[in-house]
Design a protein around this motif. Structure first.
Motif, mmCIF file in Angstrom:
data_model
loop_
_atom_site.group_PDB
_atom_site.id
_atom_site.type_symbol
_atom_site.label_atom_id
_atom_site.label_comp_id
_atom_site.label_asym_id
_atom_site.label_seq_id
_atom_site.Cartn_x
_atom_site.Cartn_y
_atom_site.Cartn_z
ATOM 1 N N ASP A 1 -6.185 -14.044 -1.909
ATOM 2 C CA ASP A 1 -7.330 -13.173 -1.694
ATOM 3 C C ASP A 1 -7.628 -12.450 -2.991
ATOM 4 O O ASP A 1 -6.729 -11.868 -3.602
ATOM 5 C CB ASP A 1 -7.040 -12.144 -0.598
ATOM 6 C CG ASP A 1 -6.866 -12.789 0.763
ATOM 7 O OD1 ASP A 1 -7.468 -13.852 0.974
ATOM 8 O OD2 ASP A 1 -6.124 -12.231 1.588
ATOM 9 N N ILE A 2 -8.872 -12.472 -3.440
ATOM 10 C CA ILE A 2 -9.259 -11.744 -4.643
ATOM 11 C C ILE A 2 -9.537 -10.304 -4.231
ATOM 12 O O ILE A 2 -10.471 -10.030 -3.470
ATOM 13 C CB ILE A 2 -10.484 -12.387 -5.313
ATOM 14 C CG1 ILE A 2 -10.150 -13.813 -5.731
ATOM 15 C CG2 ILE A 2 -10.951 -11.538 -6.496
ATOM 16 C CD1 ILE A 2 -11.312 -14.593 -6.270
ATOM 17 N N LEU A 3 -8.692 -9.392 -4.708
ATOM 18 C CA LEU A 3 -8.826 -7.988 -4.342
ATOM 19 C C LEU A 3 -9.823 -7.265 -5.230
ATOM 20 O O LEU A 3 -10.491 -6.345 -4.799
ATOM 21 C CB LEU A 3 -7.468 -7.293 -4.418
ATOM 22 C CG LEU A 3 -6.384 -7.896 -3.527
ATOM 23 C CD1 LEU A 3 -5.065 -7.163 -3.740
ATOM 24 C CD2 LEU A 3 -6.797 -7.832 -2.066
ATOM 25 N N SER A 4 -9.891 -7.698 -6.485
ATOM 26 C CA SER A 4 -10.804 -7.037 -7.412
ATOM 27 C C SER A 4 -11.049 -7.964 -8.603
ATOM 28 O O SER A 4 -10.198 -8.766 -8.939
ATOM 29 C CB SER A 4 -10.199 -5.717 -7.895
ATOM 30 O OG SER A 4 -11.021 -5.148 -8.883
ATOM 31 N N THR A 5 -12.198 -7.823 -9.223
ATOM 32 C CA THR A 5 -12.496 -8.599 -10.424
ATOM 33 C C THR A 5 -12.544 -7.708 -11.654
ATOM 34 O O THR A 5 -13.003 -8.123 -12.693
ATOM 35 C CB THR A 5 -13.833 -9.347 -10.275
ATOM 36 O OG1 THR A 5 -14.863 -8.378 -10.016
ATOM 37 C CG2 THR A 5 -13.756 -10.370 -9.160
ATOM 38 N N GLU A 6 -12.083 -6.483 -11.513
ATOM 39 C CA GLU A 6 -12.080 -5.532 -12.620
ATOM 40 C C GLU A 6 -10.863 -5.709 -13.485
ATOM 41 O O GLU A 6 -9.815 -5.977 -13.112
ATOM 42 C CB GLU A 6 -12.130 -4.107 -12.108
ATOM 43 C CG GLU A 6 -13.398 -3.846 -11.359
ATOM 44 C CD GLU A 6 -13.395 -2.460 -10.733
ATOM 45 O OE1 GLU A 6 -12.427 -1.712 -10.865
ATOM 46 O OE2 GLU A 6 -14.393 -2.119 -10.118
ATOM 47 N N GLU B 1 0.817 -1.216 0.000
ATOM 48 C CA GLU B 1 0.000 0.000 0.000
ATOM 49 C C GLU B 1 0.849 1.265 0.000
ATOM 50 O O GLU B 1 0.481 2.271 -0.589
ATOM 51 C CB GLU B 1 -0.947 0.019 1.210
ATOM 52 C CG GLU B 1 -2.108 -0.942 1.094
ATOM 53 C CD GLU B 1 -1.748 -2.377 1.474
ATOM 54 O OE1 GLU B 1 -0.674 -2.590 2.062
ATOM 55 O OE2 GLU B 1 -2.528 -3.280 1.153
#
Length: 80
Positions: A75-80, A40
């Motif tokens: 961990d899936i952070l985003s599907t975009e 981050e």
């Protein structure tokens, strides 16, 4: 300039000098931050710096084939 640059001039340390110099450059990376929030906080410049330093060290990794079985859950952070 690092504390280990002098090793390049000594033939008996020539093979080790690149590793020593790179390790000193990477040493300032905060290990605690790496575990918690380094992704981050870091920008593209920090990741590029680390990539370039590690790239030069890849030739020292053994080419012997070793198989490692891992069981990490991503961990899936985003599907975009």
């Amino acid at each position: 300039m690092t504390n280990f640059d002098y090793l390049k001039k000594d033939p008996k340390f020539k093979s080790f000098s690149e590793v020593a110099i790179s390790s000193e450059k990477l040493l300032p990376i905060d290990r605690e931050a790496c575990v918690t929030d380094y992704v981050e906080r870091a920008g593209i410049e920090e990741f590029e710096y680390i990539r370039e330093e590690l790239r030069g060290l890849m030739k020292y990794i053994s080419r012997d084939k070793v198989k490692y079985d891992t069981n990490f859950a991503d961990d899936i952070l985003s599907t975009e």
